[in-house]
Design an enzyme around this catalytic site. Sequence first.
Site, PDB file in Angstrom:
ATOM      1  N   GLU A  44      22.721  43.962   2.768  1.00 33.77           N
ATOM      2  CA  GLU A  44      22.615  43.002   1.663  1.00 33.77           C
ATOM      3  C   GLU A  44      22.109  43.726   0.399  1.00 33.77           C
ATOM      4  O   GLU A  44      21.263  44.619   0.490  1.00 33.77           O
ATOM      5  CB  GLU A  44      21.584  41.944   2.107  1.00 33.77           C
ATOM      6  CG  GLU A  44      21.267  40.861   1.144  1.00 33.77           C
ATOM      7  CD  GLU A  44      20.220  39.882   1.753  1.00 33.77           C
ATOM      8  OE1 GLU A  44      19.631  40.192   2.812  1.00 33.77           O
ATOM      9  OE2 GLU A  44      20.011  38.815   1.156  1.00 33.77           O
ATOM     10  N   LYS A 115      26.079  34.096  -0.765  1.00 39.21           N
ATOM     11  CA  LYS A 115      25.120  33.626   0.244  1.00 39.21           C
ATOM     12  C   LYS A 115      24.802  32.138   0.046  1.00 39.21           C
ATOM     13  O   LYS A 115      24.393  31.726  -1.058  1.00 39.21           O
ATOM     14  CB  LYS A 115      23.845  34.471   0.161  1.00 39.21           C
ATOM     15  CG  LYS A 115      22.847  34.236   1.283  1.00 39.21           C
ATOM     16  CD  LYS A 115      21.679  35.238   1.165  1.00 39.21           C
ATOM     17  CE  LYS A 115      20.699  35.156   2.307  1.00 39.21           C
ATOM     18  NZ  LYS A 115      19.603  36.141   2.161  1.00 39.21           N
ATOM     19  N   CYS A 147      22.415  37.869   5.911  1.00 37.42           N
ATOM     20  CA  CYS A 147      21.028  37.819   6.365  1.00 37.42           C
ATOM     21  C   CYS A 147      20.589  36.441   6.862  1.00 37.42           C
ATOM     22  O   CYS A 147      21.039  35.980   7.891  1.00 37.42           O
ATOM     23  CB  CYS A 147      20.101  38.360   5.274  1.00 37.42           C
ATOM     24  SG  CYS A 147      18.570  39.030   5.982  1.00 37.42           S
ATOM     25  N   VAL A 174      13.380  40.891   7.175  1.00 41.58           N
ATOM     26  CA  VAL A 174      11.939  41.148   7.154  1.00 41.58           C
ATOM     27  C   VAL A 174      11.226  40.397   8.288  1.00 41.58           C
ATOM     28  O   VAL A 174      10.056  40.663   8.555  1.00 41.58           O
ATOM     29  CB  VAL A 174      11.309  40.766   5.801  1.00 41.58           C
ATOM     30  CG1 VAL A 174      11.817  41.686   4.696  1.00 41.58           C
ATOM     31  CG2 VAL A 174      11.586  39.316   5.434  1.00 41.58           C
TER      32      VAL A 174
HETATM   33  C1  ACM Z   1      16.921  37.663   4.001  1.00 36.25           C
HETATM   34  O1  ACM Z   1      17.712  36.718   4.013  1.00 36.25           O
HETATM   35  N1  ACM Z   1      17.097  38.714   3.211  1.00 36.25           N
HETATM   36  C2  ACM Z   1      15.759  37.673   4.904  1.00 36.25           C
END
Ligand code: ACM
Length: 263
Positions: A44, A115, A147, A174
């Site tokens: 990402e 996203k 992510c 994370v």
């Molecule tokens: C994330 O969506 N970068 C944790």
Amino acid sequence: MDVIRVAAAQIKPILGDPEKNRRKIARFLELAHNDDVDLVVFPELSNSGYNFSSTEQAFATSENIPGGKTIKLLERMAHEYSMYVVVGINERDDNALYNSAVLVGPEGYVGKYRKVHLFFNEKDIFKRGNRFYVFDTRIARIGIMICFDWIFPEAARSLALQGAEIIAHPTNLVLPYWQKMAPLRALENRVYIISANRIGIEGDLTFTGRSIIVSPKGEIIAEASRTHEEIIYADIDLRLARNKNVTPKNNVFEDRLPEAYTL
Ligand code: ACM
């Protein structure tokens, strides 16, 4: 095609330095090419880094899709190397930023995904996208999620139901959960998942590495370290992702009963 070679490039983008990030992406594309990879996925926000100190910094490291410098580099190299590539991109569209991923192939720009489920402070920087896409390429049907999309099972389900054989999953993880959950998500949808995570520390965020490639049987078939830049590979048989049967009498798509689900 039935059997192809896929990879995840686990890198450490430098926050606020797109030129350096492009050089790194180019280096890892060359590594993938040397190993005859058909599809490689990058993390990402690979062009910009993640933990912006201001909206101005986020804008300064963004680019248009298509048309931006990173996209042009990907178009040139994907053509030269006859390879597909998915890369997380900080995308600018007029006055808005999107946490996007681009798919580029030997034929050029294929498409992008913005996203949908923004994580934590991303909500202060980015606008969210509003749908999931599957792209029909020469090597496979490729869906994209980014992510934190993973925590909503509807994301992968929507891609699988649209016919994705592979889910390309650029990440900057994370939290410690995904690598445990990914086998389930791959199994319940009978798809391959390629999660390309990043490493390193930005401010108070430590990224967790352990990029993975998971099979439709829920097996982790390649896994990277927690702390090093590296590229992981797998030869995958797409016939496995097209077969949705878990027993001769149970098909994870045909046995669904949407009218029984209260959503
Ligand atoms: C994330 O969506 N970068 C944790």
